[in-house]
Design a protein around this motif. Structure first.
Motif, PDB file in Angstrom:
ATOM      1  N   THR A   3       1.665 -24.191   3.912  1.00 33.38           N
ATOM      2  CA  THR A   3       2.207 -23.671   2.567  1.00 33.38           C
ATOM      3  C   THR A   3       3.380 -22.780   2.842  1.00 33.38           C
ATOM      4  OG1 THR A   3      -0.088 -24.001   1.864  1.00 33.38           O
ATOM      5  CG2 THR A   3       1.301 -22.460   0.494  1.00 33.38           C
ATOM      6  N   ARG A   4       3.316 -22.271   3.621  1.00 34.90           N
ATOM      7  CA  ARG A   4       4.398 -20.913   3.972  1.00 34.90           C
ATOM      8  C   ARG A   4       5.677 -21.916   4.241  1.00 34.90           C
ATOM      9  NH1 ARG A   4       5.771 -15.957   4.759  1.00 34.90           N
ATOM     10  NH2 ARG A   4       7.237 -15.306   6.550  1.00 34.90           N
ATOM     11  N   ASN A   5       5.561 -22.676   5.108  1.00 31.75           N
ATOM     12  CA  ASN A   5       6.737 -23.580   5.586  1.00 31.75           C
ATOM     13  C   ASN A   5       7.524 -24.185   4.236  1.00 31.75           C
ATOM     14  OD1 ASN A   5       6.405 -22.485   8.215  1.00 31.75           O
ATOM     15  ND2 ASN A   5       5.328 -24.309   8.941  1.00 31.75           N
ATOM     16  N   GLU A   6       6.620 -24.767   3.647  1.00 28.13           N
ATOM     17  CA  GLU A   6       6.957 -25.396   2.386  1.00 28.13           C
ATOM     18  C   GLU A   6       7.608 -24.457   1.508  1.00 28.13           C
ATOM     19  OE1 GLU A   6       3.533 -27.216   0.605  1.00 28.13           O
ATOM     20  OE2 GLU A   6       3.582 -28.987   2.048  1.00 28.13           O
ATOM     21  N   VAL A   7       7.233 -23.216   1.163  1.00 23.63           N
ATOM     22  CA  VAL A   7       7.678 -22.278   0.452  1.00 23.63           C
ATOM     23  C   VAL A   7       9.018 -21.881   0.973  1.00 23.63           C
ATOM     24  CG1 VAL A   7       7.475 -19.974  -0.429  1.00 23.63           C
ATOM     25  CG2 VAL A   7       5.423 -21.294  -0.408  1.00 23.63           C
ATOM     26  N   MET A   8       9.233 -21.678   2.363  1.00 26.52           N
ATOM     27  CA  MET A   8      10.321 -21.343   2.810  1.00 26.52           C
ATOM     28  C   MET A   8      11.596 -22.370   2.994  1.00 26.52           C
ATOM     29  SD  MET A   8      10.215 -18.368   4.088  1.00 26.52           S
ATOM     30  CE  MET A   8      11.808 -18.091   5.369  1.00 26.52           C
ATOM     31  N   SER A   9      10.885 -23.558   2.971  1.00 29.30           N
ATOM     32  CA  SER A   9      12.131 -24.727   2.647  1.00 29.30           C
ATOM     33  C   SER A   9      12.538 -24.883   1.103  1.00 29.30           C
ATOM     34  CB  SER A   9      11.496 -26.318   3.110  1.00 29.30           C
ATOM     35  OG  SER A   9      12.093 -27.190   2.592  1.00 29.30           O
ATOM     36  N   TYR A  10      11.568 -24.538   0.210  1.00 28.71           N
ATOM     37  CA  TYR A  10      12.023 -24.486  -1.153  1.00 28.71           C
ATOM     38  C   TYR A  10      12.890 -23.420  -1.474  1.00 28.71           C
ATOM     39  CZ  TYR A  10      10.895 -22.909  -5.949  1.00 28.71           C
ATOM     40  OH  TYR A  10      10.946 -22.550  -7.293  1.00 28.71           O
ATOM     41  N   LEU A  11      12.781 -22.375  -0.846  1.00 26.03           N
ATOM     42  CA  LEU A  11      13.710 -21.080  -1.223  1.00 26.03           C
ATOM     43  C   LEU A  11      15.070 -21.302  -0.446  1.00 26.03           C
ATOM     44  CD1 LEU A  11      11.187 -18.213  -0.946  1.00 26.03           C
ATOM     45  CD2 LEU A  11      12.111 -19.008  -3.032  1.00 26.03           C
ATOM     46  N   TYR A  28       7.698 -22.976  -8.686  1.00 21.84           N
ATOM     47  CA  TYR A  28       7.155 -23.448  -7.462  1.00 21.84           C
ATOM     48  C   TYR A  28       6.216 -24.636  -7.573  1.00 21.84           C
ATOM     49  CZ  TYR A  28       5.338 -24.392  -2.752  1.00 21.84           C
ATOM     50  OH  TYR A  28       4.804 -24.840  -1.565  1.00 21.84           O
ATOM     51  N   ASN A  29       5.086 -24.544  -8.433  1.00 18.43           N
ATOM     52  CA  ASN A  29       4.022 -25.254  -8.761  1.00 18.43           C
ATOM     53  C   ASN A  29       4.470 -26.537  -9.638  1.00 18.43           C
ATOM     54  OD1 ASN A  29       2.026 -23.756  -7.470  1.00 18.43           O
ATOM     55  ND2 ASN A  29       1.582 -22.644  -9.404  1.00 18.43           N
ATOM     56  N   GLU A  30       5.372 -26.432 -10.450  1.00 26.72           N
ATOM     57  CA  GLU A  30       6.268 -27.431 -11.169  1.00 26.72           C
ATOM     58  C   GLU A  30       7.102 -28.362 -10.199  1.00 26.72           C
ATOM     59  OE1 GLU A  30       8.630 -25.685 -14.366  1.00 26.72           O
ATOM     60  OE2 GLU A  30       6.612 -25.389 -15.778  1.00 26.72           O
ATOM     61  N   MET A  31       7.390 -27.911  -9.134  1.00 24.64           N
ATOM     62  CA  MET A  31       8.422 -28.686  -8.304  1.00 24.64           C
ATOM     63  C   MET A  31       7.464 -29.520  -7.527  1.00 24.64           C
ATOM     64  SD  MET A  31       9.029 -28.741  -4.838  1.00 24.64           S
ATOM     65  CE  MET A  31       8.625 -27.236  -4.063  1.00 24.64           C
ATOM     66  N   LEU A  32       6.386 -28.958  -7.142  1.00 22.27           N
ATOM     67  CA  LEU A  32       5.160 -29.695  -6.515  1.00 22.27           C
ATOM     68  C   LEU A  32       4.669 -30.725  -7.590  1.00 22.27           C
ATOM     69  CD1 LEU A  32       2.910 -27.083  -4.657  1.00 22.27           C
ATOM     70  CD2 LEU A  32       4.809 -28.275  -3.672  1.00 22.27           C
ATOM     71  N   ALA A  33       4.444 -30.555  -8.389  1.00 20.46           N
ATOM     72  CA  ALA A  33       3.757 -31.530  -9.642  1.00 20.46           C
ATOM     73  C   ALA A  33       4.986 -32.704  -9.696  1.00 20.46           C
ATOM     74  CB  ALA A  33       3.453 -30.914 -10.814  1.00 20.46           C
ATOM     75  N   THR A  34       6.246 -32.367  -9.799  1.00 23.15           N
ATOM     76  CA  THR A  34       7.370 -33.256  -9.922  1.00 23.15           C
ATOM     77  C   THR A  34       7.443 -34.212  -8.722  1.00 23.15           C
ATOM     78  OG1 THR A  34       8.729 -31.605 -11.235  1.00 23.15           O
ATOM     79  CG2 THR A  34       9.769 -33.696 -10.260  1.00 23.15           C
ATOM     80  N   GLU A  35       7.182 -33.649  -7.428  1.00 19.81           N
ATOM     81  CA  GLU A  35       7.278 -34.371  -6.259  1.00 19.81           C
ATOM     82  C   GLU A  35       6.177 -35.469  -6.151  1.00 19.81           C
ATOM     83  OE1 GLU A  35       7.344 -31.711  -2.838  1.00 19.81           O
ATOM     84  OE2 GLU A  35       9.724 -31.820  -2.914  1.00 19.81           O
ATOM     85  N   LYS A  36       4.832 -34.841  -6.723  1.00 16.23           N
ATOM     86  CA  LYS A  36       3.573 -35.670  -6.722  1.00 16.23           C
ATOM     87  C   LYS A  36       3.847 -36.823  -7.806  1.00 16.23           C
ATOM     88  CE  LYS A  36       0.383 -32.364  -5.290  1.00 16.23           C
ATOM     89  NZ  LYS A  36      -0.864 -31.354  -5.442  1.00 16.23           N
ATOM     90  N   ALA A  83      11.237 -37.237  -7.007  1.00 23.23           N
ATOM     91  CA  ALA A  83      11.376 -36.368  -5.746  1.00 23.23           C
ATOM     92  C   ALA A  83      12.543 -35.265  -6.146  1.00 23.23           C
ATOM     93  CB  ALA A  83      11.715 -36.922  -4.606  1.00 23.23           C
ATOM     94  N   TRP A  84      12.545 -34.194  -5.464  1.00 21.80           N
ATOM     95  CA  TRP A  84      13.532 -32.999  -5.786  1.00 21.80           C
ATOM     96  C   TRP A  84      14.847 -33.851  -5.078  1.00 21.80           C
ATOM     97  CZ3 TRP A  84      14.031 -27.529  -4.183  1.00 21.80           C
ATOM     98  CH2 TRP A  84      14.063 -26.785  -5.305  1.00 21.80           C
TER      99      TRP A  84
END
Length: 491
Positions: A64-72, A339-347, A351-352
């Motif tokens: 999760t931390r790595n995914e957040v860092m990638s997102y940021l 961030y949660n909306e981005m995850l929902a969009t990818e699911k 894709a972003w």
């Protein structure tokens, strides 16, 4: 005494290790054993098996931390600079801050912070609206105000009654307003909106409500509807926090939620807790300047859990290099919800869009800008350290001077007041000593002469300013009109 081999062997106890002559067979066997042992236990670079180093929950946290860092990181590369409000103006008023409490000094420090030029360079005048101007001046004008330039900006207005808001007349010429409402008294917000609507010059209002831990979500939503319908001539931002604590800013992560998304029964979550006073003041002052924060009504809560998304987001932004202005803008406009909306969009399969790979020239420019930022940050750190050392030297000189003078004759003031009076001279002496210690060029006689001339010029300017003030005083200023209200004694 010399012993032969036979004599030495007789000294060994029975069952001791036998003496063997070296042989090629045993040497080869030992070498093979060592080689096999090394191969058997060397699993990775750490020297031990790392396959099960982390538990499943820890691996999920790392993921999760790595995914957040990638997102940021993608946001940092693709997002434009923070857009500031166009009508901040040059005059800001603060109200609802008790001069005898720390928050009043802290809000002034944030508005006049040299590391926040979007605020300190914008506002040439800061007006503190207080219940008693004399108390306000005594508490808010000190040595720090003099040397940060606040003294040249700060002015005061007095409320008509205890706790009263500024009047429309007192807001004349004021472009921005930071209002604090203590104790979660949401009923005062409509009064603030009414006064701001009546003041033609006011274009931005930032309201901080503290101590609102008992407020319900329904009340907050009603306030939001009220502000949307009645605040028509100015832009506003409302930040609501629970009870204050004394923790310094940036000591704990925080979360920000739009009022429309809060739970009615628990707008601050199940465990309300408290919120850093400094952090809330940082958020409200930055929100005053951020264009995307206009029209926002939000609730801010502390996020002490190291495994929370809020912590991952805030810590990630600080590691990547977001400044506080960018950090507050991101948490107000996106935050955990974004961030949660981005995850929902990818699911969902949308894709972003990944940012294009930077060219060699862009990478070189980015590296150069990073190097420049590092140089600036290093310079700021060195300047801060130098300033602290100068203050320490100045304090030491002033205390020594106080002791020297008090030994000669009685001084009718205390040490702290004496230090404040001679602080200009103390800083001058400290600067001379510092440069001498550093081996820098010092022309003591010329610098002392120039310092005396500068002091005379400052004294003359202050005298003229005070003389002009007295010349412009009216009779009412010197002798206020007597109270005409009838006083009734008894029941």
């Amino acid at each position: 005494m010399k012993f032969g081999l036979a004599a030495y062997l007789t000294l060994l106890p029975l069952g001791a290790h036998s003496f063997h002559l070296p042989s090629t067979t045993s040497s080869t066997t030992r070498s093979t054993t060592r080689s096999t042992s090394t191969q058997l236990y060397q699993f990775g670079t750490l020297g031990f098996d790392t396959a099960n180093l982390y538990s499943r929950s820890e691996e999920e946290q790392i993921k999760t931390r790595n995914e957040v860092m990638s997102y940021l990181s993608e946001i940092a590369q693709s997002s434009p600079p923070v857009v500031l409000r166009k009508q901040l103006g040059s005059t800001v008023v603060i109200s609802g801050f008790n001069p005898e409490e720390a928050a009043s000094q802290e809000i002034l420090a944030f508005l006049n912070n040299e590391f926040s030029p979007h605020l300190s360079d914008t506002f040439g005048k800061i007006i503190a609206h207080v219940d008693d101007v004399k108390v306000g001046k005594k508490r808010l004008i000190g040595r720090n105000a003099r040397y940060t330039g606040l003294l040249d900006k700060l002015d005061f207005t007095q409320s008509e009654s205890e706790g009263a808001l500024p009047t429309v007349a007192q807001l004349e010429g004021v472009s921005s307003w930071v209002a604090h409402v203590a104790g979660g008294e949401l009923s005062k917000l409509e009064d603030i909106v009414t006064v701001a609507e009546g003041a033609e010059s006011v274009k931005n209002v930032a309201i901080l409500v503290s101590g609102a831990q008992n407020v319900k979500g329904e009340e907050l939503k009603k306030v939001e509807e009220m502000m949307k319908s009645k605040a028509t001539t100015f832009e506003y931002t409302l930040v609501v926090v629970p009870e204050w604590n004394d923790e310094p800013e940036a000591n704990c992560a925080f979360g920000i939620v739009n009022v429309t998304d809060v739970v009615d029964d628990a707008p601050f979550g199940e465990d309300v807790g408290s919120f850093s006073r400094e952090e809330s003041l940082r958020i409200i002052t930055e929100a005053l300047a951020i264009d995307k924060a206009a029209g926002k009504c939000v609730v801010a809560t502390a996020a002490p859990d190291a495994k929370s998304l809020e912590t991952y987001l805030v810590q990630g932004m600080r590691e990547i290099g977001f400044d506080r202005l960018q950090e507050v803008e991101h948490m107000v406009t996106r935050g955990v919800k974004g961030y949660n909306e981005m995850l929902a969009t990818e699911k969902e399969g949308v894709a972003w869009e990944k940012a294009p790979e930077p060219t060699d020239e862009e990478l070189a420019l980015e590296a150069a800008s990073k190097e420049e930022r590092m140089v600036l940050m290093r310079q700021k750190r060195q300047d801060t350290e130098k300033e602290e050392e100068l203050k320490a030297l100045a304090t030491e000189w002033a205390k020594r001077e106080f002791l020297r003078k008090s030994l000669k004759r009685r001084i009718p003031i205390g040490e702290e007041e004496f230090i404040e009076i001679v602080w200009d001279r103390a800083m001058f002496e400290a600067d001379l000593k510092y440069r001498t210690m550093m081996g820098l060029a010092v022309n003591e006689s010329e610098e002392r002469a120039q310092f005396k001339e500068d002091q005379k010029a400052r004294k003359a300017a202050a005298y003229k300013k005070e003389q002009d003030r007295w010349n412009n005083l009216s009779t009412e200023d010197i002798e206020p009109p007597e109270q005409t209200t009838a006083v009734t004694f008894g029941g």
